[in-house]
Design an enzyme around this catalytic site. Structure first.
Site, PDB file in Angstrom:
ATOM      1  CG  HIS B  13      36.706  45.728  35.298  1.00 23.41           C
ATOM      2  ND1 HIS B  13      36.094  45.004  36.231  1.00 23.41           N
ATOM      3  CD2 HIS B  13      36.958  44.904  34.236  1.00 23.41           C
ATOM      4  CE1 HIS B  13      36.125  43.756  36.105  1.00 23.41           C
ATOM      5  NE2 HIS B  13      36.183  43.876  34.663  1.00 23.41           N
ATOM      6  CG  HIS B  15      38.394  41.571  30.327  1.00 19.63           C
ATOM      7  ND1 HIS B  15      38.564  40.720  31.058  1.00 19.63           N
ATOM      8  CD2 HIS B  15      37.363  42.298  31.005  1.00 19.63           C
ATOM      9  CE1 HIS B  15      37.571  40.730  32.002  1.00 19.63           C
ATOM     10  NE2 HIS B  15      36.954  41.574  31.885  1.00 19.63           N
ATOM     11  CE  LYS B  95      36.554  40.652  38.697  1.00 16.13           C
ATOM     12  NZ  LYS B  95      36.634  40.818  37.424  1.00 16.13           N
ATOM     13  CG  HIS B 132      31.530  38.782  37.833  1.00 16.66           C
ATOM     14  ND1 HIS B 132      32.050  39.289  36.469  1.00 16.66           N
ATOM     15  CD2 HIS B 132      30.543  38.445  37.868  1.00 16.66           C
ATOM     16  CE1 HIS B 132      31.005  39.021  35.712  1.00 16.66           C
ATOM     17  NE2 HIS B 132      29.949  38.686  36.702  1.00 16.66           N
ATOM     18  CG  HIS B 166      31.453  44.462  36.052  1.00 15.79           C
ATOM     19  ND1 HIS B 166      30.649  43.586  36.798  1.00 15.79           N
ATOM     20  CD2 HIS B 166      32.461  43.771  35.720  1.00 15.79           C
ATOM     21  CE1 HIS B 166      31.202  42.382  37.019  1.00 15.79           C
ATOM     22  NE2 HIS B 166      32.277  42.441  36.366  1.00 15.79           N
ATOM     23  CG  ASP B 238      33.780  44.431  32.027  1.00 19.18           C
ATOM     24  OD1 ASP B 238      34.711  43.446  31.911  1.00 19.18           O
ATOM     25  OD2 ASP B 238      32.808  43.927  32.336  1.00 19.18           O
TER      26      ASP B 238
END
Lengths: 332, 332
Positions: B13, B15, B95, B132, B166, B238
């Site tokens: 995960h 970004h 996602k 999420h 997460h 994350d």
């Protein structure tokens, strides 16, 4: 109701700081309140009568008028009876910080048992005990964990007036009705916000204070107690200015600056809940009865007209900066 | 044990952002991981194969090497079966963001029922669903409130692989053992911190992320699951870089930047708990089995020697900036 006179509003928990910050914030409180209980947790704590009188002079000098009474407090330590007898006429109470809990409280008390003699003197001399009631536990549990200590104090010193400062939980509200000698202050922000406002969207350092705002059921209990002007509850802003660089940084100091906006925001809040008739008791009368004080006469007129809260006062960002509220304090 | 080889570590995960930020952070992940699952919540979300392939090219260009695989994800919307058939070979999953919960998720899904057909296509085509999982409720309750939705998904789409992204609560850990088709990622910070670290002392914007770190019992449950390398749990950092001016300000963006320090800090943590033998499964093998992927061979050597975490990487402040930890990734 479109205008409202508050007679001698009192802020029963206020941080005025020192030096330039004192000069900035003291006049803002003096413009809207008849008096305030001044916190003694300076970098060098106010733990002697000499320091207290010096600080009091600095405050009066910073205000530059005589229409505001600083009700002074000593920082709790073990005091002799003689010290307390001499200090009594100059103070409204003594503020106890459990060691290391909040700003400049490193020298606070870590064992209450060793303070027993001082509590007995205070009880005998009728000097109220103001308490920052938090343990060193998990941030959301600190106040609830401390409530047993309040009960211990109330039971062991039944004639000592104990004020739970800046309460933030439903449990603390409930304690008010369980011990005759327990009272409390509550801040503006804890009537309005929860942890969600601090950390639910973007993280908001300007809403961060100690004790931290908690759950919705806690805010609701505090708000309901304020709206009925619960006779054992007083308004105490805990207004705690920090320069913006201490708030918008990697380690943000705890404290919300509410003093210059508190009365207007309270009026809006009480109006919204049809409780404007209780505001006088909440911001003045309750405190007068609890502390047995008679503040100087000072009428503050509040009216239903828009107030745009400034983005900053000097280098300090106030609570609700930039927002428009529907009540304002009339300027003279 | 003083050195350790991790074979093809994976960050499930991640970004990577865009433009200058992408150029800054992508090489840092590529230096230590064999691959990562790339989040699609750009300002213009990655919700078409065209956008996805363009973004993938940008990532590969930013890395400048072929020793790192970006496992791409599409941003959930209602997709036709044809779109999914075409996209399948290019993606590791889709996602889903409930609308408005986190950074750039304004265009997420607000009703799961309307997404039912897309879930059916995904199930049929064996495309995993990454979620999420937060409601719009009170900040500490959002994940727990969402768990019923995970259960609904697991029961209604028994052959759909569902990854709880997460996770931050004990309740979520327990859900792993209740549904065969539910899996999870956990971040570095949620194994280490609680709300106390964010708001118990000074307020720490660089520890602020969504979902927010919770109670000690939550961290403990997450940590224990990681230390045994629970087979349904994968490491997903994350890692979410923001420039410092978006963190140290009046409204701090959510995200902790952990990618360049994650492996070293994990080694220190697993070593402290005598669980270094489980690190390989936690940071790679579990993910390979769950997603049925075979990453490129890439051995990362970690050794027990001090690593002083930089104060910043470009304009981004990493997790544990300035701290010294006892394990480091050997540079080549």
């Amino acid at each position: 109701m479109n205008t409202l006179i508050i007679q001698s509003p009192l802020d029963m928990h206020l941080h005025l700081r020192e030096a330039e910050m004192l000069k900035l914030v003291a006049p803002l409180s003096a413009a809207q309140f008849a008096g305030a209980v001044i916190m003694p947790n300076l970098i060098d704590p106010i733990d002697s009568l000499d320091k207290l009188l010096t600080y009091r002079d600095q405050i009066i000098h910073a205000i530059g008028s005589e229409t505001f009474t600083p009700y002074m407090t000593l920082f709790f330590r073990e005091y002799s009876k003689n010290e307390l007898e001499t200090a009594k006429e100059h103070i409204i109470g003594i503020k106890l910080y459990p060691a290391g809990i909040t700003t400049n409280s490193e020298s606070g008390v870590s064992s209450l048992d060793q303070a027993r003699t001082t509590f007995e003197f205070m009880q005998e001399l009728q000097i109220p005990l103001l308490v920052h009631g938090e343990t060193n536990g998990f941030v959301l549990d600190r106040e609830s964990e401390f409530l047993g200590t309040y009960a211990w104090l109330a039971e062991n010193f039944p004639d000592l007036k104990i004020i739970m400062e800046h309460i933030t939980t439903r449990d603390a509200v409930e304690l008010l009705d369980q011990y005759e000698n327990i009272f409390a202050t509550v801040t503006l922000q804890h009537l309005l916000i929860t942890l969600d406002d601090i950390a639910g969207g973007l993280l908001s350092p300007h809403l961060f204070c100690k004790p931290i705002a908690k759950f919705p059921h806690d805010r609701e209990a505090l708000l309901q107690a304020a709206l009925i002007a619960h006779p054992k509850l007083m308004f105490g802003s805990d207004s705690a200015p920090h320069p913006v660089h201490k708030k918008e940084c990697a380690g943000c100091a705890a404290g919300v600056f509410t003093a210059p906006v508190a009365l207007a925001v309270l009026a809006e809040l009480f109006d919204k809940h049809n409780a404007l008739d209780k505001l006088q008791a909440f911001v003045s009368d309750n405190a007068q009865k609890i502390y047995n004080i008679s503040p100087i006469p000072k009428n503050i007129e509040i009216e239903k007209s828009d107030f745009i809260i400034p983005d900053n006062y000097g280098n300090v960002v106030p609570f609700m900066a930039g927002k428009t509220i529907s009540w304002s304090v009339k300027e003279f």
